[in-house]
Design a protein around this motif. Structure first.
Motif, PDB file in Angstrom:
ATOM      1  N   ALA A   1      -4.698   0.747 -12.302  1.00 19.63           N
ATOM      2  CA  ALA A   1      -4.139  -0.056 -11.219  1.00 19.63           C
ATOM      3  C   ALA A   1      -4.680   0.526  -9.930  1.00 19.63           C
ATOM      4  O   ALA A   1      -4.847   1.730  -9.796  1.00 19.63           O
ATOM      5  CB  ALA A   1      -2.609   0.009 -11.233  1.00 19.63           C
ATOM      6  N   GLY A   2      -4.953  -0.318  -8.997  1.00 21.35           N
ATOM      7  CA  GLY A   2      -5.474   0.168  -7.738  1.00 21.35           C
ATOM      8  C   GLY A   2      -5.689  -0.993  -6.779  1.00 21.35           C
ATOM      9  O   GLY A   2      -5.356  -2.136  -7.073  1.00 21.35           O
ATOM     10  N   ARG A   3      -6.223  -0.661  -5.637  1.00 21.35           N
ATOM     11  CA  ARG A   3      -6.521  -1.655  -4.628  1.00 21.35           C
ATOM     12  C   ARG A   3      -7.854  -1.296  -3.997  1.00 21.35           C
ATOM     13  O   ARG A   3      -8.347  -0.174  -4.153  1.00 21.35           O
ATOM     14  CB  ARG A   3      -5.432  -1.688  -3.551  1.00 21.35           C
ATOM     15  N   GLU A   4      -8.459  -2.270  -3.304  1.00 18.14           N
ATOM     16  CA  GLU A   4      -9.689  -1.957  -2.600  1.00 18.14           C
ATOM     17  C   GLU A   4      -9.423  -1.073  -1.392  1.00 18.14           C
ATOM     18  O   GLU A   4     -10.333  -0.460  -0.840  1.00 18.14           O
ATOM     19  CB  GLU A   4     -10.415  -3.242  -2.169  1.00 18.14           C
ATOM     20  N   LYS A   5      -8.149  -0.979  -0.979  1.00 17.08           N
ATOM     21  CA  LYS A   5      -7.746  -0.096   0.107  1.00 17.08           C
ATOM     22  C   LYS A   5      -7.396   1.277  -0.467  1.00 17.08           C
ATOM     23  O   LYS A   5      -7.045   1.397  -1.636  1.00 17.08           O
ATOM     24  CB  LYS A   5      -6.535  -0.675   0.844  1.00 17.08           C
ATOM     25  N   SER A   6      -7.476   2.292   0.375  1.00 16.07           N
ATOM     26  CA  SER A   6      -7.169   3.640  -0.092  1.00 16.07           C
ATOM     27  C   SER A   6      -6.204   4.314   0.874  1.00 16.07           C
ATOM     28  O   SER A   6      -5.886   3.785   1.938  1.00 16.07           O
ATOM     29  CB  SER A   6      -8.458   4.470  -0.220  1.00 16.07           C
ATOM     30  N   GLY A   7      -5.739   5.494   0.485  1.00 19.16           N
ATOM     31  CA  GLY A   7      -4.857   6.266   1.342  1.00 19.16           C
ATOM     32  C   GLY A   7      -3.399   5.940   1.133  1.00 19.16           C
ATOM     33  O   GLY A   7      -3.051   4.913   0.544  1.00 19.16           O
ATOM     34  N   PRO A   8      -2.509   6.809   1.609  1.00 21.19           N
ATOM     35  CA  PRO A   8      -1.077   6.608   1.394  1.00 21.19           C
ATOM     36  C   PRO A   8      -0.540   5.339   2.041  1.00 21.19           C
ATOM     37  O   PRO A   8       0.426   4.743   1.561  1.00 21.19           O
ATOM     38  CB  PRO A   8      -0.445   7.858   2.019  1.00 21.19           C
ATOM     39  N   GLY A   9      -1.176   4.883   3.116  1.00 20.75           N
ATOM     40  CA  GLY A   9      -0.710   3.677   3.782  1.00 20.75           C
ATOM     41  C   GLY A   9      -0.833   2.429   2.931  1.00 20.75           C
ATOM     42  O   GLY A   9      -0.152   1.430   3.192  1.00 20.75           O
ATOM     43  N   ALA A  10      -1.685   2.468   1.908  1.00 18.72           N
ATOM     44  CA  ALA A  10      -1.867   1.308   1.026  1.00 18.72           C
ATOM     45  C   ALA A  10      -0.982   1.389  -0.216  1.00 18.72           C
ATOM     46  O   ALA A  10      -1.001   0.495  -1.057  1.00 18.72           O
ATOM     47  CB  ALA A  10      -3.334   1.207   0.603  1.00 18.72           C
ATOM     48  N   ALA A  11      -0.188   2.463  -0.331  1.00 19.87           N
ATOM     49  CA  ALA A  11       0.604   2.695  -1.545  1.00 19.87           C
ATOM     50  C   ALA A  11       1.731   1.685  -1.685  1.00 19.87           C
ATOM     51  O   ALA A  11       2.269   1.178  -0.698  1.00 19.87           O
ATOM     52  CB  ALA A  11       1.170   4.112  -1.534  1.00 19.87           C
ATOM     53  N   ARG A  12       2.087   1.423  -2.941  1.00 17.16           N
ATOM     54  CA  ARG A  12       3.184   0.501  -3.246  1.00 17.16           C
ATOM     55  C   ARG A  12       3.952   1.025  -4.440  1.00 17.16           C
ATOM     56  O   ARG A  12       3.359   1.508  -5.409  1.00 17.16           O
ATOM     57  CB  ARG A  12       2.654  -0.899  -3.594  1.00 17.16           C
ATOM     58  N   ALA A  13       5.268   0.899  -4.399  1.00 14.70           N
ATOM     59  CA  ALA A  13       6.100   1.359  -5.512  1.00 14.70           C
ATOM     60  C   ALA A  13       5.873   0.527  -6.763  1.00 14.70           C
ATOM     61  O   ALA A  13       6.073   1.010  -7.875  1.00 14.70           O
ATOM     62  CB  ALA A  13       7.574   1.312  -5.111  1.00 14.70           C
ATOM     63  N   ASP A  14       5.454  -0.732  -6.601  1.00  9.51           N
ATOM     64  CA  ASP A  14       5.272  -1.618  -7.749  1.00  9.51           C
ATOM     65  C   ASP A  14       3.821  -1.698  -8.207  1.00  9.51           C
ATOM     66  O   ASP A  14       3.460  -2.585  -8.979  1.00  9.51           O
ATOM     67  CB  ASP A  14       5.779  -3.027  -7.413  1.00  9.51           C
TER      68      ASP A  14
END
Length: 356
Positions: free
Chosen positions: A114-127
């Motif tokens: 699971a991941g996103r094209e964005k990085s760093g803690p600001g892009a984090a999600r609990a779900d």
């Protein structure tokens, strides 16, 4: 599991912290980048870790090349009862850990897909991990208690555990993640020198194909370095397909009717491969009806649209937005069950929405 240390507060580490905190687990955070730790703390992912704090499980969420050294350091201080990592490569990493003298009985390699094209803690999600596969790669030395601790972690994050060997894992992610990323980057690289006319005509197709190409090159170099041979083998196979397609297309341009069959066969194989990608909840890929709706580019429009879907009792399986260049509006494509298309289309028309 009562206490977890997360070493590395990037996208994955912070998302794990958020997920665990939501389940009442005490989470401690550490990172060489103090700004990253501070942001992760402010987001509610956990509290700062102090070197004398002991935990049930330590999650090493650093780039693959640094996992083994960090694991060895944590184990030498007896920080946790059990250890795991979340790097996207496994075989070389496990070999490095063994070579460094890590205790392999208390460690289990893992990888949330699971991941996103964005990085760093600001892009984090609990779900971020909900319903997603999470690879678990125990070795012959892994203690049953260590394996269970990581299974508990995966369950608390809402993911689905998939137990595979390290070698199977690396071959698999080469096909479904690493090689596709390089291929997307190769396509996106063509856009660097593309004309303004070409970019002005860019639509959803090129955005879909190149979405992941916006990720951090440094991060991906580390990932690809740890899985270089399997990725190279997949890219060589893709390259052969592309080379054959190019030859066939030149044949079409010169009037060779037989060349059309070669192109068609590749396209058909692509359709077949796409159809094998698991669908919602990991089941077979589903076919949905698509309802297109013109939507204004202003606050509250999506909320209003989803409210209509709720009123009509229509579940939105997926949504895609396409903006109209130069205009304050766009198109929302709502994927719904086929038998709900008429209900949604009629209901939107009655409420004044533009449905082409």
């Amino acid at each position: 599991m009562r206490t977890v240390l997360i070493l590395g507060t990037g996208l994955i580490g912070t998302s794990i912290g958020l997920a665990l905190r939501g389940k009442g687990v005490e989470v401690l955070l550490a990172d060489r980048d103090l700004t990253s730790v501070r942001l992760a703390r402010e987001l509610g992912a956990g509290d700062e870790w102090h070197y004398d704090d002991k935990v049930d499980l330590a999650v090493v969420a650093v780039p693959p090349a640094h996992v083994a050294s960090e694991l060895r350091g944590l184990q030498s201080r007896g920080v946790a009862r059990f250890y795991t990592d979340v790097a996207s490569v496994k075989a070389q990493l496990i070999d490095d850990a063994q070579a460094r003298g890590c205790d392999m009985s208390t460690y289990v390699g893992s990888h949330p897909l699971a991941g996103r094209e964005k990085s760093g803690p600001g892009a984090a999600r609990a779900d971020l991990f909900l319903g997603r596969p999470w690879a678990l790669c125990p070795t012959g030395e892994t203690a049953p208690e260590a394996r269970q601790a990581v299974l508990d972690l995966i369950g608390l994050c809402g993911a689905n555990a998939v137990e595979v060997s390290a070698e199977e894992h690396d071959q698999a992610v080469a096909v479904v993640s690493h090689a596709p990323h390089v291929a997307a980057s190769a396509v996106a690289a063509r856009l660097a020198d593309a004309s303004d006319v070409a970019l002005g005509l860019a639509g959803t197709g090129v955005r879909d194909v190149t979405r992941v190409a916006g990720s951090d090159p440094g991060l991906w170099l580390g990932i690809l370095s740890g899985n270089a041979t399997p990725v190279a083998e997949v890219l060589e196979a893709v390259s052969r397909d592309l080379a054959e397609a190019a030859v066939a297309l030149r044949g079409l341009a010169s009037g060779d009717p037989a060349a059309a069959e070669d192109v068609t066969q590749l396209l058909k194989r692509g359709v077949a491969g796409h159809g094998r990608i698991p669908g919602k909840h990991g089941g077979p890929a589903a076919r949905y009806g698509v309802v297109q709706v013109v939507i204004g580019d202003r606050p509250g429009q999506l909320a209003r649209l989803f409210q209509v879907c709720d009123e009509l009792g229509v579940n939105v399986e997926d949504v895609r937005l396409e903006h109209a260049p130069g205009l304050p509006l766009g198109m929302a494509e709502l994927s719904v069950q086929p038998d709900a298309v008429t209900t949604l289309t009629t209901g939107l028309h009655e409420r004044g929405w533009q449905v082409p």
